[in-house]
Motif scaffolding. Sequence first.
Motif, PDB file in Angstrom:
ATOM      1  N   ASN A 127      42.993  40.613  55.169  1.00 18.93           N
ATOM      2  CA  ASN A 127      41.816  41.359  55.408  1.00 18.93           C
ATOM      3  C   ASN A 127      41.372  41.980  54.034  1.00 18.93           C
ATOM      4  OD1 ASN A 127      39.921  41.079  58.023  1.00 18.93           O
ATOM      5  ND2 ASN A 127      42.297  40.843  58.400  1.00 18.93           N
ATOM      6  N   LEU A 153      38.294  48.002  56.027  1.00 26.04           N
ATOM      7  CA  LEU A 153      36.985  47.927  55.417  1.00 26.04           C
ATOM      8  C   LEU A 153      35.894  48.247  55.850  1.00 26.04           C
ATOM      9  CD1 LEU A 153      38.000  44.023  54.393  1.00 26.04           C
ATOM     10  CD2 LEU A 153      37.953  46.174  52.958  1.00 26.04           C
ATOM     11  N   SER A 182      36.574  38.497  55.873  1.00 24.29           N
ATOM     12  CA  SER A 182      37.087  39.902  55.633  1.00 24.29           C
ATOM     13  C   SER A 182      36.045  40.651  54.998  1.00 24.29           C
ATOM     14  CB  SER A 182      38.132  39.586  54.423  1.00 24.29           C
ATOM     15  OG  SER A 182      39.321  38.958  55.009  1.00 24.29           O
ATOM     16  N   LEU A 183      35.358  40.198  54.121  1.00 25.66           N
ATOM     17  CA  LEU A 183      33.982  40.886  53.450  1.00 25.66           C
ATOM     18  C   LEU A 183      33.237  41.516  54.560  1.00 25.66           C
ATOM     19  CD1 LEU A 183      34.160  39.112  50.008  1.00 25.66           C
ATOM     20  CD2 LEU A 183      35.379  40.955  50.583  1.00 25.66           C
ATOM     21  N   ILE A 216      32.437  45.323  55.429  1.00 28.34           N
ATOM     22  CA  ILE A 216      31.889  46.136  54.550  1.00 28.34           C
ATOM     23  C   ILE A 216      30.595  46.481  54.505  1.00 28.34           C
ATOM     24  CG2 ILE A 216      31.485  46.719  52.159  1.00 28.34           C
ATOM     25  CD1 ILE A 216      34.025  45.729  51.453  1.00 28.34           C
TER      26      ILE A 216
END
Length: 204
Positions: free
Chosen positions: A25, A68, A124-125, A128
């Motif tokens: 991740n 994140l 994963s991103l 954010i």
Amino acid sequence: MQEWVMSFMEQYGYFGIFLMIALENLFPPIPSEVILPFGGFMTTTTELTVTGVIIASTAGSVAGAVILYGVGLLVDVERLEKIIERYGSILRVKKEDLHRADAWFDRYGIWTVFFCRMIPLIRSLISIPAGMSNMPFVLFLIFTTLGTIIWNTILVVVGAQLGDSWEEILGFMDVYSTIAYAVIALFVIIFIFWYSKNRKKQSK
């Protein structure tokens, strides 16, 4: 890297799976589409169970996502406004654009997080912007976990079913990733076209 990941998982079992998925991740070059099917395959050659691998991998995924999300909280809308004040004319971005994007994520963010948890790299991103928009943490946790469980369960079970042939899924995942990225790119292009058109109308 793939050989090192697999060796680490074989050596440390559930903890190795948890740690590798958490790192996946944070560092997307470590591929979950290798970790999860291989974890499923390991259930056919070791004392690991499919349920145990799914739980360990889901815990690792959620742990990485929470980190994140925290990064997103640090880079919140107010800080982005200050960046736009300094560099907005160069980037051709206004505060209103930022607020519209933030409002959109407030409205559709939970479903975006849910579905994006099943897309390589983006899974994963997406944590954010969820943090940046101050999505309620409980909702983020619930929808991240749900999307992650689906993704992990499919890949782990397929890996267990394929056994020694678990690597066959990698070719399918390449095709799936390509299609997913193409669809996302298409939506981005449509959104940019729609946004530009609306902006021209407003300026007139």
